[in-house]
Design a protein around this motif. Structure first.
Motif, mmCIF file in Angstrom:
data_model
loop_
_atom_site.group_PDB
_atom_site.id
_atom_site.type_symbol
_atom_site.label_atom_id
_atom_site.label_comp_id
_atom_site.label_asym_id
_atom_site.label_seq_id
_atom_site.Cartn_x
_atom_site.Cartn_y
_atom_site.Cartn_z
ATOM 1 N N GLU A 50 0.818 -1.291 -0.094
ATOM 2 C CA GLU A 50 0.141 0.146 -0.004
ATOM 3 C C GLU A 50 0.867 1.284 0.049
ATOM 4 O O GLU A 50 0.499 2.316 -0.611
ATOM 5 C CB GLU A 50 -1.088 0.112 1.317
ATOM 6 N N LYS A 54 0.423 3.995 -3.129
ATOM 7 C CA LYS A 54 0.287 5.354 -2.739
ATOM 8 C C LYS A 54 1.518 6.392 -3.180
ATOM 9 O O LYS A 54 0.884 7.245 -3.809
ATOM 10 C CB LYS A 54 0.030 5.740 -1.193
ATOM 11 N N LYS A 94 -7.499 -3.425 -3.919
ATOM 12 C CA LYS A 94 -7.884 -2.101 -3.454
ATOM 13 C C LYS A 94 -8.396 -1.302 -4.377
ATOM 14 O O LYS A 94 -7.778 -1.343 -5.771
ATOM 15 C CB LYS A 94 -6.424 -1.537 -2.611
#
Length: 298
Positions: A50, A54, A94
């Motif tokens: 993650e 990002k 996600k």
């Protein structure tokens, strides 16, 4: 910090070297270092994480790599890694990456635009320039565009979230495209006629996207399906010739070691005369045993 410095190397705007090619020239060429950076990002996204995802979104790395995909339409190594990046984003659990590649990167509109303009474009800001005096060649990334489009259609049919994102992207982007066109003052009347026209254009373009899937993409997939060709090796592999007894002796797996052992036993027990030469005896043995192997069973 490390990723930001690494992504700066993907910038080709300051490079001045030129590479002549058979279709024109590259100003500048992509180079193996930039290609390795794209490959690294592809592996990074396939592994998942993650924090890294990002950061790649924040730095605009995926969008910049998609720009390279269309700026270098004949670099198959690059296209392979970009396809893996797009698939990793679409199949990510996600929603962050999926929304980014579909909405922020305008993936569908860019694929659709490449399909409409399928020849190499000319211009002073282009990195891939066709040869002067010759017709621009067809871009070389249509195959990967087809694979990405097939993946989008498949996921859109099996994933409600991606289907909703596809509909939102097509409608939003096409609405912006229509609204930026020059319009007459009479269309700005308070009766809402301008907005009705915008809606009609958006609905028409959306149906055009669906028509492209059915009439272009589906036909292309059918044409490129080698197992449906009427001639050539793929058909021959599926529909092999059979003899009158429906026994294909070419399918038999002959045990070479067993044949050699039988040959040794045959000479040990004196089946063949010793005064015959080695080549003659071998010829007799092979002819004898293979003649039984190909005789159809009654």
């Amino acid at each position: 910090m490390f990723q930001g410095a690494l992504l700066k190397l993907l910038d080709v705007s300051s490079a001045e070297n030129v590479l002549p090619t058979t279709y024109g020239k590259l100003c500048p060429p992509l180079g193996k270092h930039r290609l390795k950076i794209v490959e690294f990002i592809s592996i990074l996204l396939s592994i998942g994480g993650e924090v890294a995802e990002k950061e790649l979104i924040r730095l605009g790395a995926i969008q910049h790599i998609l720009d390279l995909f269309f700026e270098y339409p004949f670099n198959n190594f690059l296209h392979h890694h970009v396809e893996n990046i797009v698939v990793s984003c679409l199949e990510n659990t996600k929603t962050m990456l999926t929304e980014h590649v579909l909405q922020d990167c305008n993936l569908v509109l860019r694929l659709f635009g490449a399909e409409k303009q399928f020849t190499l474009a000319t211009g002073p800001e282009k990195t891939t320039i066709p040869t002067e005096g010759r017709s621009p060649p067809r871009i070389g990334n249509i195959g990967h565009i087809t694979r990405i489009a097939n993946k989008l259609v498949y996921l859109g049919n099996n994933n409600n979230q991606i289907q909703a994102l596809l509909q939102v992207e097509v409608r939003t982007l096409l609405r912006l495209q229509v609204e930026t066109r020059p319009r007459k003052a009479s269309r700005r009347l308070a009766d809402g006629s301008w907005y009705d026209e915008v809606k009609a254009n958006v609905d028409g373009e959306s149906s055009e996207w669906m028509d492209w899937q059915m009439n272009v993409l589906l036909k292309r997939n059918t044409m490129e399906n080698v197992y449906q060709w009427a001639c050539g090796r793929p058909t021959a592999m599926q529909d092999r010739y059979r003899d009158s007894d429906d026994e294909d002796f070419r399918d038999k797996d002959y045990d070479v070691a067993a044949l050699a052992s039988n040959l040794s036993q045959a000479f040990r027990y004196g089946i063949y005369n010793n005064d015959e030469g080695e080549e003659v005896r071998l010829k007799h043995y092979v002819t004898f045993h293979f003649s039984f192997a190909i005789i159809p069973s009654s």
